[in-house]
Design an enzyme around this catalytic site. Structure first.
Site, short mmCIF file in Angstrom:
data_model
loop_
_atom_site.label_atom_id
_atom_site.label_comp_id
_atom_site.label_asym_id
_atom_site.label_seq_id
_atom_site.Cartn_x
_atom_site.Cartn_y
_atom_site.Cartn_z
N ASP A 67 0.84 -1.12 0.04
CA ASP A 67 -0.08 0.21 -0.05
C ASP A 67 0.88 1.24 0.21
O ASP A 67 2.07 1.25 0.84
CB ASP A 67 -0.92 -0.15 1.32
CG ASP A 67 -2.04 1.00 1.25
OD1 ASP A 67 -1.65 2.21 0.83
OD2 ASP A 67 -3.12 0.75 1.52
N HIS A 125 -10.48 -5.54 -2.25
CA HIS A 125 -8.93 -5.84 -1.81
C HIS A 125 -8.94 -6.34 -0.30
O HIS A 125 -9.70 -5.84 0.36
CB HIS A 125 -8.26 -4.66 -2.13
CG HIS A 125 -8.91 -3.60 -1.73
ND1 HIS A 125 -9.75 -2.65 -2.22
CD2 HIS A 125 -8.52 -2.49 -0.67
CE1 HIS A 125 -10.10 -1.38 -1.29
NE2 HIS A 125 -9.27 -1.69 -0.76
N HIS A 169 -6.54 -5.91 3.10
CA HIS A 169 -5.37 -5.20 3.70
C HIS A 169 -4.90 -6.13 4.63
O HIS A 169 -5.60 -6.87 5.45
CB HIS A 169 -5.66 -3.88 4.42
CG HIS A 169 -6.42 -2.85 3.42
ND1 HIS A 169 -5.83 -1.69 3.41
CD2 HIS A 169 -7.74 -2.64 3.33
CE1 HIS A 169 -6.60 -0.91 2.67
NE2 HIS A 169 -7.72 -1.44 2.68
#
Length: 129
Positions: free
Chosen positions: A29, A93, A95
């Site tokens: 990220d 997505h 994390h």
């Protein structure tokens, strides 16, 4: 219109790639909560995680688990936290965030990393896979 993740998958936008296979990609990220904050993304552009068919959902969890285990070997942390929010980018997505305290999972605290730090982290996690 293609999401930013689709553009990353297609190579139109660079990323700090950790790994990929036919169905998924994992990359760091660029606005991380903690060092090693990684996104696991299906290559098929689907907005919501619970809209994935069961097979793709289970494969995403398995892919994410492998990446999380490599993060644990590489980044000093107590555990790897997992979150699925999905509001910022309309593309599923996961994390994966190496954490040592709850504040690192709030998405309010961010760490600043240099290009060299991103590259080093990506390389170390790749090696741990």
């Amino acid at each position: 219109m293609a999401t930013i993740f689709t553009k990353i998958i297609n190579g139109e936008i660079p990323c700090y790639k950790i790994t990929e296979n036919d169905d998924f990609i994992a990359f760091l990220d660029i606005s991380p909560n903690a060092k090693g904050h990684t996104l696991c993304v299906p290559k098929k552009e689907i907005d919501k995680i619970f809209d994935l068919d069961d097979d793709l959902y289970l494969k995403l969890m398995s892919f994410s688990k492998k990446v999380a285990k490599a993060l644990e070997k590489t980044i000093p942390c107590n555990r790897v936290g997992m979150a699925v929010v999905g509001l910022e980018v309309p593309h599923v997505h996961v994390h994966l965030i190496p954490i040592s305290r709850m504040g690192e999972m709030t998405f309010n605290e961010k760490v600043k990393l240099t290009d060299d730090e991103f590259k080093d982290i990506a390389e170390r996690v790749r090696k741990a896979l």
